[in-house]
Design a protein around this motif. Structure first.
Motif, PDB file in Angstrom:
ATOM      1  N   LEU A  28      -1.227  -4.590  -8.605  1.00 48.09           N
ATOM      2  CA  LEU A  28      -2.190  -4.428  -8.819  1.00 48.09           C
ATOM      3  C   LEU A  28      -3.063  -5.622  -9.598  1.00 48.09           C
ATOM      4  O   LEU A  28      -3.914  -5.729 -10.320  1.00 48.09           O
ATOM      5  N   MET A  29      -1.676  -5.740 -10.786  1.00 50.88           N
ATOM      6  CA  MET A  29      -2.344  -6.663 -12.531  1.00 50.88           C
ATOM      7  C   MET A  29      -2.587  -7.719 -11.755  1.00 50.88           C
ATOM      8  O   MET A  29      -3.466  -8.540 -12.829  1.00 50.88           O
ATOM      9  N   THR A  30      -2.065  -7.999 -11.485  1.00 48.12           N
ATOM     10  CA  THR A  30      -1.567  -9.831 -11.020  1.00 48.12           C
ATOM     11  C   THR A  30      -2.992  -9.635  -9.574  1.00 48.12           C
ATOM     12  O   THR A  30      -3.547 -11.234 -10.041  1.00 48.12           O
ATOM     13  N   LEU A  31      -3.340  -8.929  -9.064  1.00 50.75           N
ATOM     14  CA  LEU A  31      -4.025  -9.778  -7.838  1.00 50.75           C
ATOM     15  C   LEU A  31      -5.907  -9.481  -8.785  1.00 50.75           C
ATOM     16  O   LEU A  31      -6.490  -9.588  -8.761  1.00 50.75           O
ATOM     17  N   LEU A  32      -6.239  -8.427  -9.757  1.00 55.37           N
ATOM     18  CA  LEU A  32      -6.977  -8.237 -10.603  1.00 55.37           C
ATOM     19  C   LEU A  32      -6.855  -9.543 -11.997  1.00 55.37           C
ATOM     20  O   LEU A  32      -7.980  -9.824 -12.115  1.00 55.37           O
ATOM     21  N   GLY A  33      -5.887  -9.847 -12.107  1.00 50.81           N
ATOM     22  CA  GLY A  33      -5.716 -11.308 -13.218  1.00 50.81           C
ATOM     23  C   GLY A  33      -6.527 -12.591 -11.509  1.00 50.81           C
ATOM     24  O   GLY A  33      -6.657 -13.064 -12.865  1.00 50.81           O
ATOM     25  N   ASN A  34      -6.039 -12.842 -11.143  1.00 44.59           N
ATOM     26  CA  ASN A  34      -6.365 -14.146 -10.347  1.00 44.59           C
ATOM     27  C   ASN A  34      -8.222 -13.784  -9.838  1.00 44.59           C
ATOM     28  O   ASN A  34      -8.310 -14.767 -10.124  1.00 44.59           O
ATOM     29  N   THR A  35      -8.682 -12.898 -10.109  1.00 45.86           N
ATOM     30  CA  THR A  35     -10.116 -12.630 -10.030  1.00 45.86           C
ATOM     31  C   THR A  35     -10.487 -12.815 -10.494  1.00 45.86           C
ATOM     32  O   THR A  35     -12.499 -13.390 -10.820  1.00 45.86           O
ATOM     33  N   GLY A  36     -10.437 -13.209 -12.170  1.00 45.05           N
ATOM     34  CA  GLY A  36     -10.983 -13.439 -13.366  1.00 45.05           C
ATOM     35  C   GLY A  36     -11.402 -15.066 -13.183  1.00 45.05           C
ATOM     36  O   GLY A  36     -12.688 -14.976 -13.876  1.00 45.05           O
ATOM     37  N   SER A  37     -11.073 -16.367 -12.188  1.00 47.43           N
ATOM     38  CA  SER A  37     -11.543 -16.818 -12.425  1.00 47.43           C
ATOM     39  C   SER A  37     -13.143 -17.155 -11.966  1.00 47.43           C
ATOM     40  O   SER A  37     -14.200 -18.185 -11.701  1.00 47.43           O
ATOM     41  N   ILE A  38     -13.167 -16.257 -11.232  1.00 46.19           N
ATOM     42  CA  ILE A  38     -14.723 -16.198  -9.601  1.00 46.19           C
ATOM     43  C   ILE A  38     -15.437 -15.256 -10.592  1.00 46.19           C
ATOM     44  O   ILE A  38     -16.500 -14.901  -9.346  1.00 46.19           O
ATOM     45  N   LEU A  39     -15.579 -14.611 -11.880  1.00 45.91           N
ATOM     46  CA  LEU A  39     -16.443 -13.528 -12.284  1.00 45.91           C
ATOM     47  C   LEU A  39     -17.528 -14.204 -12.820  1.00 45.91           C
ATOM     48  O   LEU A  39     -17.425 -15.295 -13.497  1.00 45.91           O
TER      49      LEU A  39
END
Length: 223
Positions: free
Chosen positions: A170-181
């Protein structure tokens, strides 16, 4: 996508061996300073935790075998250290692998079963049929109790590794979305990540405690 997602749980190999598994025994480096450094508040807190665990495990195990609670306190310490160290970046989480968790659960369960069936055979047979079971249901209860005993090491191992994998994924999935936010959503994402990290810290402590307590209960059944 899935291969990249689970790559954080992959022990990389160097020089024909997996160096990442050495994180499991890093806790041994903490032991020597305990004998020559002045006790700190952290050491006093750890002493308080171990003494509380000793009192609880002694109540569960009884006073038949002195010092038996040390085994389960050591088990708790090993699992908790590996759970906590896996929360740091770029450190391998060994307790997220079934190789680690099953190698802890299976020898414990096997030793309990061998000890119980060799020394307390009548007591172990009586455990297969709970008190007050109707005669018609006795064959079914024997099958159910036998299966529940057989899957105990699997449930111990899967519970620990699944909880470690779920939080890290869950932490990996949330961290991977940071570049598009956007910048506002990134601030919200950081707060969610901090809350999730606090939750993972609690899970790391609770899961090590659950593993040790369940092992203690399984041990008390064969006595």
């Amino acid at each position: 996508m899935m291969a990249n997602l689970f790559s954080s749980f992959d022990p990389s190999t160097n020089w024909s061996t997996s160096i990442n598994w050495m994180s499991t025994i890093l806790g041994i480096l903490i032991i020597p300073p305990m004998f020559w450094l002045i006790p700190s508040r952290m050491m006093m807190l750890w002493t308080k935790i171990t003494s509380s665990l000793h009192k609880e495990f002694k109540t569960l195990l009884g006073s038949k075998i002195k010092g038996s609670s040390i085994v389960f306190i050591s088990l708790f310490s090993l699992i908790m250290f590996n759970n906590f160290i896996g929360l740091f970046p770029y450190i391998f989480t060994s307790t997220s692998h079934m190789v680690m968790t099953l190698s802890l659960a299976l020898p414990l369960w096997l030793s309990f079963m061998l000890f119980g069936w060799i020394n307390n055979t009548i007591h172990m047979l009586a455990h297969l049929v709970p008190q007050g079971t109707p005669p018609v249901l006795m064959p079914f209860m024997v099958c159910i109790e036998t299966i529940s005993n057989m899957i105990r090491p699997g449930t111990l191992a899967i519970r620990l590794s699944a909880n470690m994998i779920a939080g890290h994924l869950l932490m990996t999935l949330l961290g991977n979305t940071g570049s598009i936010l956007s910048i506002y959503l990134i601030n919200i994402l950081l707060m969610v990540q901090i809350l999730l990290l606090i939750l993972e810290t609690a899970v790391a402590l609770i899961q090590s405690y659950v593993f040790a307590v369940l092992s203690t209960l399984y041990s008390s059944e064969v006595n």
